[in-house]
Design a protein around this motif. Structure first.
Motif, PDB file in Angstrom:
ATOM      1  N   GLY A  36      65.170  87.453  -2.731  1.00 15.75           N
ATOM      2  CA  GLY A  36      66.278  88.408  -2.669  1.00 15.75           C
ATOM      3  C   GLY A  36      67.468  87.819  -1.918  1.00 15.75           C
ATOM      4  O   GLY A  36      68.625  88.111  -2.221  1.00 15.75           O
ATOM      5  N   TYR A  39      70.058  86.065  -4.172  1.00 17.43           N
ATOM      6  CA  TYR A  39      70.985  86.968  -4.864  1.00 17.43           C
ATOM      7  C   TYR A  39      71.952  87.616  -3.864  1.00 17.43           C
ATOM      8  O   TYR A  39      73.125  87.835  -4.172  1.00 17.43           O
ATOM      9  CB  TYR A  39      70.199  88.026  -5.660  1.00 17.43           C
ATOM     10  N   ALA A  85      73.883  92.105  -4.242  1.00 13.74           N
ATOM     11  CA  ALA A  85      72.828  91.282  -4.840  1.00 13.74           C
ATOM     12  C   ALA A  85      72.358  91.884  -6.155  1.00 13.74           C
ATOM     13  O   ALA A  85      72.218  91.183  -7.168  1.00 13.74           O
ATOM     14  CB  ALA A  85      71.645  91.177  -3.869  1.00 13.74           C
ATOM     15  N   ARG A  95      71.020  84.078 -12.749  1.00 12.97           N
ATOM     16  CA  ARG A  95      69.560  83.920 -12.699  1.00 12.97           C
ATOM     17  C   ARG A  95      69.171  82.494 -13.103  1.00 12.97           C
ATOM     18  O   ARG A  95      68.300  81.877 -12.492  1.00 12.97           O
ATOM     19  CB  ARG A  95      68.861  84.946 -13.583  1.00 12.97           C
ATOM     20  N   ARG A 117      61.541  89.980  -7.632  1.00 18.31           N
ATOM     21  CA  ARG A 117      61.405  90.979  -8.710  1.00 18.31           C
ATOM     22  C   ARG A 117      60.747  90.398  -9.953  1.00 18.31           C
ATOM     23  O   ARG A 117      60.134  91.104 -10.728  1.00 18.31           O
ATOM     24  CB  ARG A 117      62.796  91.494  -9.136  1.00 18.31           C
ATOM     25  N   ARG A 167      69.308 101.135  -7.171  1.00 21.52           N
ATOM     26  CA  ARG A 167      68.766  99.763  -7.265  1.00 21.52           C
ATOM     27  C   ARG A 167      67.594  99.719  -8.234  1.00 21.52           C
ATOM     28  O   ARG A 167      67.472  98.789  -9.035  1.00 21.52           O
ATOM     29  CB  ARG A 167      68.331  99.272  -5.878  1.00 21.52           C
TER      30      ARG A 167
HETATM   31  O1   DC Z   1      64.546  92.081  -2.333  1.00 22.20           O
HETATM   32  P1   DC Z   1      66.021  92.394  -2.000  1.00 22.20           P
HETATM   33  O2   DC Z   1      66.247  93.838  -1.695  1.00 22.20           O
HETATM   34  O3   DC Z   1      66.546  91.520  -0.934  1.00 22.20           O
HETATM   35  O4   DC Z   1      66.808  92.049  -3.348  1.00 22.20           O
HETATM   36  C1   DC Z   1      68.183  92.300  -3.480  1.00 22.20           C
HETATM   37  C2   DC Z   1      68.542  92.384  -4.946  1.00 22.20           C
HETATM   38  O5   DC Z   1      68.441  91.094  -5.527  1.00 22.20           O
HETATM   39  C3   DC Z   1      67.668  93.278  -5.789  1.00 22.20           C
HETATM   40  O6   DC Z   1      68.157  94.608  -5.844  1.00 22.20           O
HETATM   41  C4   DC Z   1      67.682  92.614  -7.155  1.00 22.20           C
HETATM   42  C5   DC Z   1      67.945  91.176  -6.851  1.00 22.20           C
HETATM   43  N1   DC Z   1      66.765  90.324  -6.983  1.00 22.20           N
HETATM   44  C6   DC Z   1      66.414  89.922  -8.247  1.00 22.20           C
HETATM   45  O7   DC Z   1      67.042  90.333  -9.221  1.00 22.20           O
HETATM   46  N2   DC Z   1      65.376  89.061  -8.423  1.00 22.20           N
HETATM   47  C7   DC Z   1      64.668  88.615  -7.385  1.00 22.20           C
HETATM   48  N3   DC Z   1      63.668  87.765  -7.587  1.00 22.20           N
HETATM   49  C8   DC Z   1      64.999  89.046  -6.081  1.00 22.20           C
HETATM   50  C9   DC Z   1      66.039  89.922  -5.903  1.00 22.20           C
END
Ligand code: DC
Length: 219
Positions: A36, A39, A85, A95, A117, A167
Protein backbone atom coordinates in the motif's frame (compact mmCIF):
# COMPACT_ATOMS: atom_id res chain seq x y z
CA UNK A 1 17.27 -20.85 -8.06
CA UNK A 2 15.66 -22.05 -4.79
CA UNK A 3 11.93 -21.26 -4.88
CA UNK A 4 11.03 -18.57 -2.36
CA UNK A 5 8.48 -19.13 0.39
CA UNK A 6 6.21 -16.18 -0.38
CA UNK A 7 3.37 -15.25 1.96
CA UNK A 8 0.64 -13.18 0.30
CA UNK A 9 -1.60 -11.23 2.69
CA UNK A 10 -4.48 -9.44 0.99
CA UNK A 11 -7.57 -7.68 2.25
CA UNK A 12 -9.48 -4.40 2.41
CA UNK A 13 -8.36 -1.23 4.20
CA UNK A 14 -7.80 -1.57 7.96
CA UNK A 15 -8.65 -5.28 8.01
CA UNK A 16 -5.60 -6.06 10.14
CA UNK A 17 -3.55 -7.40 7.21
CA UNK A 18 -0.62 -5.07 7.93
CA UNK A 19 -0.38 -6.20 11.55
CA UNK A 20 -0.71 -9.84 10.54
CA UNK A 21 2.00 -9.44 7.87
CA UNK A 22 4.37 -7.67 10.27
CA UNK A 23 3.95 -10.35 12.94
CA UNK A 24 4.46 -13.16 10.44
CA UNK A 25 7.60 -11.52 9.13
CA UNK A 26 8.99 -11.09 12.63
CA UNK A 27 8.18 -14.64 13.72
CA UNK A 28 9.51 -16.28 10.57
CA UNK A 29 12.47 -13.96 10.05
CA UNK A 30 11.19 -12.83 6.65
CA UNK A 31 11.27 -9.31 5.17
CA UNK A 32 7.88 -7.61 4.85
CA UNK A 33 6.64 -5.24 2.14
CA UNK A 34 3.53 -3.14 2.78
CA UNK A 35 2.62 -2.63 -0.88
CA UNK A 36 0.00 0.00 0.00
CA UNK A 37 2.96 2.31 0.67
CA UNK A 38 3.93 2.13 -3.02
CA UNK A 39 0.54 3.44 -4.11
CA UNK A 40 0.48 5.96 -1.27
CA UNK A 41 3.88 7.29 -2.37
CA UNK A 42 2.76 7.56 -6.00
CA UNK A 43 -0.40 9.42 -4.93
CA UNK A 44 1.42 11.85 -2.64
CA UNK A 45 4.28 12.49 -5.09
CA UNK A 46 1.87 13.00 -8.01
CA UNK A 47 -0.07 15.59 -6.09
CA UNK A 48 3.16 17.11 -4.72
CA UNK A 49 4.40 17.58 -8.29
CA UNK A 50 1.29 19.63 -9.04
CA UNK A 51 -0.17 16.88 -11.23
CA UNK A 52 -3.65 15.36 -11.16
CA UNK A 53 -3.75 11.93 -9.43
CA UNK A 54 -6.66 10.99 -11.71
CA UNK A 55 -4.49 11.56 -14.80
CA UNK A 56 -3.19 8.07 -15.72
CA UNK A 57 -0.11 9.30 -17.60
CA UNK A 58 0.98 11.74 -14.89
CA UNK A 59 0.65 9.15 -12.11
CA UNK A 60 2.38 6.43 -14.16
CA UNK A 61 5.33 8.77 -14.89
CA UNK A 62 5.81 9.19 -11.13
CA UNK A 63 5.41 5.45 -10.48
CA UNK A 64 8.16 4.59 -12.98
CA UNK A 65 10.63 6.78 -11.08
CA UNK A 66 9.65 5.64 -7.56
CA UNK A 67 12.51 4.48 -5.32
CA UNK A 68 12.37 2.51 -2.07
CA UNK A 69 13.64 5.44 0.06
CA UNK A 70 10.37 7.24 -0.64
CA UNK A 71 8.46 4.62 1.34
CA UNK A 72 9.89 5.81 4.66
CA UNK A 73 7.97 9.10 4.72
CA UNK A 74 5.51 9.27 7.70
CA UNK A 75 3.24 11.45 5.52
CA UNK A 76 2.31 8.28 3.66
CA UNK A 77 0.36 7.08 6.73
CA UNK A 78 -2.21 9.86 6.64
CA UNK A 79 -5.87 9.63 5.67
CA UNK A 80 -5.29 11.88 2.65
CA UNK A 81 -2.48 9.63 1.41
CA UNK A 82 -4.75 6.57 1.61
CA UNK A 83 -7.36 8.27 -0.51
CA UNK A 84 -4.77 9.40 -3.09
CA UNK A 85 -3.37 5.86 -3.19
CA UNK A 86 -6.74 4.35 -3.97
CA UNK A 87 -7.20 6.87 -6.82
CA UNK A 88 -3.83 6.30 -8.51
CA UNK A 89 -4.14 2.53 -7.99
CA UNK A 90 -6.87 2.27 -10.61
CA UNK A 91 -4.46 3.26 -13.43
CA UNK A 92 -3.04 0.19 -15.25
CA UNK A 93 0.19 2.10 -16.03
CA UNK A 94 0.79 2.73 -12.32
CA UNK A 95 0.20 -0.92 -11.43
CA UNK A 96 2.48 -2.11 -14.26
CA UNK A 97 5.28 0.23 -13.15
CA UNK A 98 5.19 -1.21 -9.60
CA UNK A 99 5.05 -4.87 -10.63
CA UNK A 100 8.76 -5.69 -11.00
CA UNK A 101 9.71 -4.11 -7.68
CA UNK A 102 7.08 -6.20 -5.86
CA UNK A 103 8.03 -9.43 -7.63
CA UNK A 104 11.74 -8.91 -6.99
CA UNK A 105 10.98 -8.32 -3.31
CA UNK A 106 8.87 -11.48 -3.17
CA UNK A 107 11.48 -13.67 -4.81
CA UNK A 108 14.48 -12.76 -2.71
CA UNK A 109 16.29 -15.78 -1.23
CA UNK A 110 14.39 -17.30 1.69
CA UNK A 111 11.14 -15.63 0.74
CA UNK A 112 9.11 -12.67 1.94
CA UNK A 113 5.77 -11.45 3.22
CA UNK A 114 3.82 -8.96 1.08
CA UNK A 115 0.55 -7.35 2.05
CA UNK A 116 -1.82 -5.56 -0.29
CA UNK A 117 -4.86 -6.09 -2.49
CA UNK A 118 -3.63 -8.23 -5.39
CA UNK A 119 -0.61 -10.13 -4.05
CA UNK A 120 -2.22 -13.57 -4.20
CA UNK A 121 -4.08 -12.90 -7.44
CA UNK A 122 -1.69 -10.87 -9.65
CA UNK A 123 1.73 -10.19 -8.10
CA UNK A 124 2.46 -13.71 -6.76
CA UNK A 125 -0.32 -16.07 -7.85
CA UNK A 126 2.13 -18.94 -7.23
CA UNK A 127 2.69 -17.98 -3.56
CA UNK A 128 2.57 -21.13 -1.41
CA UNK A 129 0.85 -19.31 1.49
CA UNK A 130 -2.08 -16.93 0.94
CA UNK A 131 -4.33 -15.21 3.43
CA UNK A 132 -7.32 -13.00 2.82
CA UNK A 133 -7.80 -10.88 5.93
CA UNK A 134 -11.10 -9.09 6.41
CA UNK A 135 -13.49 -7.61 9.00
CA UNK A 136 -16.77 -5.69 8.90
CA UNK A 137 -16.58 -2.09 7.62
CA UNK A 138 -17.60 -0.78 11.06
CA UNK A 139 -14.84 -2.65 12.88
CA UNK A 140 -12.28 -1.60 10.26
CA UNK A 141 -13.41 2.02 10.53
CA UNK A 142 -13.03 1.86 14.31
CA UNK A 143 -9.45 0.60 13.98
CA UNK A 144 -8.54 3.17 11.35
CA UNK A 145 -10.14 5.99 13.39
CA UNK A 146 -8.05 4.97 16.43
CA UNK A 147 -4.87 4.88 14.34
CA UNK A 148 -5.52 8.28 12.70
CA UNK A 149 -6.52 10.09 15.90
CA UNK A 150 -3.50 8.48 17.59
CA UNK A 151 -1.34 10.14 14.93
CA UNK A 152 -2.96 13.48 15.76
CA UNK A 153 -5.45 13.68 12.87
CA UNK A 154 -8.81 15.30 13.66
CA UNK A 155 -11.51 13.20 12.00
CA UNK A 156 -14.90 11.73 12.98
CA UNK A 157 -15.73 8.03 13.05
CA UNK A 158 -18.49 8.61 10.46
CA UNK A 159 -16.05 10.22 8.03
CA UNK A 160 -13.64 7.33 8.43
CA UNK A 161 -16.47 4.84 7.86
CA UNK A 162 -17.43 6.73 4.68
CA UNK A 163 -13.76 6.54 3.56
CA UNK A 164 -13.77 2.78 4.14
CA UNK A 165 -16.93 2.28 2.08
CA UNK A 166 -15.56 4.47 -0.73
CA UNK A 167 -12.19 2.66 -0.71
CA UNK A 168 -13.89 -0.76 -0.74
CA UNK A 169 -16.03 0.25 -3.72
CA UNK A 170 -13.07 1.70 -5.66
CA UNK A 171 -10.53 -1.04 -4.81
CA UNK A 172 -13.00 -3.85 -5.45
CA UNK A 173 -14.72 -2.29 -8.46
CA UNK A 174 -11.74 -1.34 -10.63
CA UNK A 175 -11.11 -3.34 -13.81
CA UNK A 176 -7.39 -3.82 -13.23
CA UNK A 177 -6.35 -6.17 -10.38
CA UNK A 178 -9.44 -5.53 -8.22
CA UNK A 179 -9.43 -6.53 -4.57
CA UNK A 180 -10.66 -10.09 -4.33
CA UNK A 181 -9.88 -13.24 -2.43
CA UNK A 182 -7.74 -15.68 -4.45
CA UNK A 183 -9.46 -19.06 -4.77
CA UNK A 184 -6.69 -20.70 -2.77
CA UNK A 185 -6.40 -18.02 -0.05
CA UNK A 186 -7.37 -18.88 3.52
CA UNK A 187 -10.04 -16.52 4.86
CA UNK A 188 -9.22 -14.81 8.14
CA UNK A 189 -12.12 -12.74 9.46
CA UNK A 190 -10.71 -10.60 12.29
CA UNK A 191 -14.01 -8.89 13.20
CA UNK A 192 -14.19 -10.58 16.61
CA UNK A 193 -10.45 -11.08 17.08
CA UNK A 194 -7.78 -9.30 19.08
CA UNK A 195 -4.43 -8.70 17.38
CA UNK A 196 -3.01 -11.66 19.32
CA UNK A 197 -5.74 -14.03 18.17
CA UNK A 198 -5.49 -12.89 14.56
CA UNK A 199 -1.71 -13.27 14.57
CA UNK A 200 -1.98 -16.77 16.10
CA UNK A 201 -4.56 -17.84 13.52
CA UNK A 202 -2.40 -16.46 10.70
CA UNK A 203 0.65 -18.31 11.99
CA UNK A 204 -1.24 -21.61 12.07
CA UNK A 205 -2.46 -21.08 8.49
CA UNK A 206 1.08 -20.31 7.33
CA UNK A 207 2.62 -23.27 9.21
CA UNK A 208 0.16 -25.62 7.49
CA UNK A 209 0.93 -24.03 4.11
CA UNK A 210 4.66 -24.35 4.73
CA UNK A 211 4.34 -28.04 5.61
CA UNK A 212 2.38 -28.64 2.37
CA UNK A 213 4.94 -26.64 0.38
CA UNK A 214 7.92 -28.53 1.81
CA UNK A 215 6.21 -31.86 1.21
CA UNK A 216 5.46 -30.97 -2.40
CA UNK A 217 9.09 -29.99 -2.98
CA UNK A 218 10.54 -33.14 -1.42
CA UNK A 219 8.09 -35.48 -3.13
O1 DC B 1 -3.27 -0.91 2.25
P1 DC B 1 -3.40 0.62 2.12
O2 DC B 1 -4.60 1.16 2.82
O3 DC B 1 -2.16 1.31 2.52
O4 DC B 1 -3.60 0.86 0.55
C1 DC B 1 -3.85 2.14 0.03
C2 DC B 1 -4.51 2.01 -1.33
O5 DC B 1 -3.56 1.52 -2.26
C3 DC B 1 -5.68 1.07 -1.41
O6 DC B 1 -6.91 1.72 -1.15
C4 DC B 1 -5.61 0.53 -2.83
C5 DC B 1 -4.17 0.64 -3.19
N1 DC B 1 -3.46 -0.64 -3.18
C6 DC B 1 -3.60 -1.44 -4.29
O7 DC B 1 -4.35 -1.10 -5.20
N2 DC B 1 -2.90 -2.60 -4.38
C7 DC B 1 -2.10 -3.00 -3.39
N3 DC B 1 -1.42 -4.13 -3.51
C8 DC B 1 -1.97 -2.20 -2.23
C9 DC B 1 -2.68 -1.03 -2.14
Amino acid sequence: MTPAFVIAVDGPAASGKGTVATRLGRELGLPVLDTGLLYRAVGVLTQGAGEDPDDPAAAAAIAILLTAERLEDPALRTRAAGELASRVAIHPGVRAALLDFQRAFAHQPGGAVLDGRDIGTVICPEAPAKLYVTATPEVRAGRRWKQLTGQGEVVSFDDVLADIHRRDARDGGRDNAPLRRADDAALLDTTEMSIELAADAARRIVEAARARWEKSRSG
